[in-house]
Design an enzyme around this catalytic site. Structure first.
Site, PDB file in Angstrom:
ATOM      1  N   GLN A   1       1.050  -1.278  -0.004  1.00 32.50           N
ATOM      2  CA  GLN A   1       0.093   0.217   0.030  1.00 32.50           C
ATOM      3  C   GLN A   1       0.873   1.669   0.125  1.00 32.50           C
ATOM      4  O   GLN A   1       1.733   1.562   0.300  1.00 32.50           O
ATOM      5  CB  GLN A   1      -0.713  -0.112   1.225  1.00 32.50           C
ATOM      6  CG  GLN A   1      -0.508  -0.717   2.704  1.00 32.50           C
ATOM      7  CD  GLN A   1      -1.735  -0.987   2.751  1.00 32.50           C
ATOM      8  OE1 GLN A   1      -2.433  -0.868   3.237  1.00 32.50           O
ATOM      9  NE2 GLN A   1      -0.887  -1.873   4.454  1.00 32.50           N
TER      10      GLN A   1
ATOM     11  N   ASP B   1      -9.392  -4.973  12.652  1.00 30.12           N
ATOM     12  CA  ASP B   1      -9.155  -2.871  12.740  1.00 30.12           C
ATOM     13  C   ASP B   1      -8.035  -2.823  10.987  1.00 30.12           C
ATOM     14  O   ASP B   1      -7.534  -2.443  10.849  1.00 30.12           O
ATOM     15  CB  ASP B   1      -8.286  -3.061  13.937  1.00 30.12           C
ATOM     16  CG  ASP B   1      -8.751  -1.029  13.450  1.00 30.12           C
ATOM     17  OD1 ASP B   1      -7.864  -0.443  14.303  1.00 30.12           O
ATOM     18  OD2 ASP B   1      -8.776  -0.488  12.816  1.00 30.12           O
TER      19      ASP B   1
HETATM   20  N1  SAM Z   1      -8.160   2.232  12.147  1.00 30.60           N
HETATM   21  C1  SAM Z   1      -7.857   2.021  10.654  1.00 30.60           C
HETATM   22  C2  SAM Z   1      -9.155   2.173   9.501  1.00 30.60           C
HETATM   23  O1  SAM Z   1     -10.344   2.756  10.830  1.00 30.60           O
HETATM   24  O2  SAM Z   1      -9.377   2.056   8.875  1.00 30.60           O
HETATM   25  C3  SAM Z   1      -7.301   0.746  10.112  1.00 30.60           C
HETATM   26  C4  SAM Z   1      -6.018   0.691  10.907  1.00 30.60           C
HETATM   27  S1  SAM Z   1      -4.125  -0.249  10.188  1.00 30.60           S
HETATM   28  C5  SAM Z   1      -4.037   1.226   9.559  1.00 30.60           C
HETATM   29  C6  SAM Z   1      -4.926  -0.707   8.930  1.00 30.60           C
HETATM   30  C7  SAM Z   1      -4.432  -1.952   8.235  1.00 30.60           C
HETATM   31  O3  SAM Z   1      -4.710  -3.112   8.503  1.00 30.60           O
HETATM   32  C8  SAM Z   1      -2.446  -1.437   8.626  1.00 30.60           C
HETATM   33  O4  SAM Z   1      -1.789  -1.518   8.869  1.00 30.60           O
HETATM   34  C9  SAM Z   1      -2.944  -2.816   6.694  1.00 30.60           C
HETATM   35  O5  SAM Z   1      -1.795  -2.874   6.868  1.00 30.60           O
HETATM   36  C10 SAM Z   1      -3.757  -3.950   7.574  1.00 30.60           C
HETATM   37  N2  SAM Z   1      -4.191  -4.544   7.103  1.00 30.60           N
HETATM   38  C11 SAM Z   1      -4.612  -4.860   5.875  1.00 30.60           C
HETATM   39  N3  SAM Z   1      -4.978  -5.574   4.987  1.00 30.60           N
HETATM   40  C12 SAM Z   1      -5.092  -6.937   6.245  1.00 30.60           C
HETATM   41  C13 SAM Z   1      -4.465  -8.463   5.909  1.00 30.60           C
HETATM   42  N4  SAM Z   1      -5.448  -8.815   5.132  1.00 30.60           N
HETATM   43  N5  SAM Z   1      -3.942  -8.979   7.020  1.00 30.60           N
HETATM   44  C14 SAM Z   1      -3.425  -8.271   8.234  1.00 30.60           C
HETATM   45  N6  SAM Z   1      -3.725  -6.539   7.866  1.00 30.60           N
HETATM   46  C15 SAM Z   1      -4.210  -6.058   6.630  1.00 30.60           C
END
Ligand code: SAM
Length: 307
Positions: free
Chosen positions: A38, A164
């Protein structure tokens, strides 16, 4: 038209739908790059302070991340009578983990994130978000796809799961964590009194997506509840969906919530309190239509945010 304010503006234009966006003027770009999964920007903005931005979408801002992470974590944690084994999927900035660890019932908190570079950048640039939760002896950080990790888990091995991950974007890394198949898998890994919650996108800009996530959870869990809070940096009411194998968050009295918070040492939360609990579960009736029309989401017919 935007007035020229005589400053050399740099700004983040965050698209909410293909035809509307929110503009955030940037004071300083702290980091900007692309990981294997990303786009990542860490920005210092005039109105929301430090912001973590993934694929152009604000994930958290120092101005109101507590509203979001407190709302995401505590209703589910307090609905479970004694959460000790907690799974967090996503939550890269470590703020979800920070809130989970406030409950002294927690013996193990596993945070699974797909993108180690995001976690390392947050560790370095956003200490006020994680507050060293990554170093808590109860914490285990796993770098893996969340769904793949859950597949490997033994049945009945989790008390509370908190999803999340980023919004379900076409071509993004997280949309397969909003489907019936994923929730069925998760339900098996949750113990008998298991509770799970997921962020479920904007109840305004992506109300159909929010409604579809609710219908999907409701088709797997005997108790499914929606709630929402206004998150200024998201420029919208933000939706959450809670699924439970037994306890209903709405059956918790304010006195019982108060008692559980005291007993667990969870106090002075910036946003949530026993009197807030029932209020956030009251959704406006204008969403009823979206709920009516929504269908559960499957791997073969995923739901996507519109922008
Ligand atoms: N609080 C945020 C929101 O409201 O959308 C999201 C928090 S955090 C930044 C989102 C995280 O999800 C990112 O660090 C990303 O790398 C992770 N992520 C996305 N897809 C994922 C997956 N398939 N498995 C694990 N983590 C994932």
């Amino acid at each position: 038209m935007a007035k020229d304010r005589g400053v050399n503006w740099r700004f983040l234009l965050e698209w909410q739908t293909p035809t509307s966006a929110v503009l955030h003027v940037i004071k300083r770009v702290i980091y900007s790059g692309r990981t294997k999964y990303q786009e990542v920007d860490i920005l210092d903005t005039y109105d929301f302070g430090l912001c973590l931005v993934l694929d152009g979408k604000i994930q958290s801002s120092s101005a109101d991340e507590q509203v979001y992470h407190v709302a995401l974590v505590h209703p589910a944690m307090l609905t479970h009578p004694k959460p000790s084994r907690v799974l967090i999927i996503g939550g890269g900035e470590g703020a979800t983990l920070r809130e989970v660890l406030k409950h002294n019932t927690v013996e193990k908190a596993v945070m699974v994130d797909l993108d180690d570079e995001v976690v390392q950048l947050c560790k370095k640039y956003l200490p006020e978000f994680h507050m060293n939760s990554f170093d808590d002896p109860r914490t285990e950080i796993i770098i893996e796809d969340g769904r793949r990790y859950v597949e490997r888990l033994p049945d009945n091995s989790i008390d509370v799961a908190i999803i999340d991950v980023t919004d379900p974007l076409e071509g993004g890394p997280s949309y397969l964590l909003y489907t019936i198949e994923f929730y069925q898998l998760l339900a098996k890994k949750l113990g008998d009194g298991g509770v799970f919650v997921t962020q479920a996108t904007s109840t305004y800009y992506s109300r159909n997506c929010f409604a579809a996530i609710y219908k999907t959870v409701a088709s797997v869990f005997p108790v499914a509840r929606t709630y929402h809070v206004f998150v200024p940096s998201y420029a919208s009411e933000w939706g959450f969906v809670l699924g439970s194998k037994a306890a209903d968050p709405l059956s918790l009295t304010s006195e019982e919530i108060e008692r559980r918070m005291k007993e667990r040492g969870v106090d002075n939360l910036k946003f949530y309190s026993p009197s807030i609990h029932h209020g956030i579960f009251a959704l406006p009736s204008c969403l009823a239509q979206a709920f009516e029309a929504a269908k559960p989401v499957t791997d073969s017919s995923p739901v996507f945010m519109s922008a």
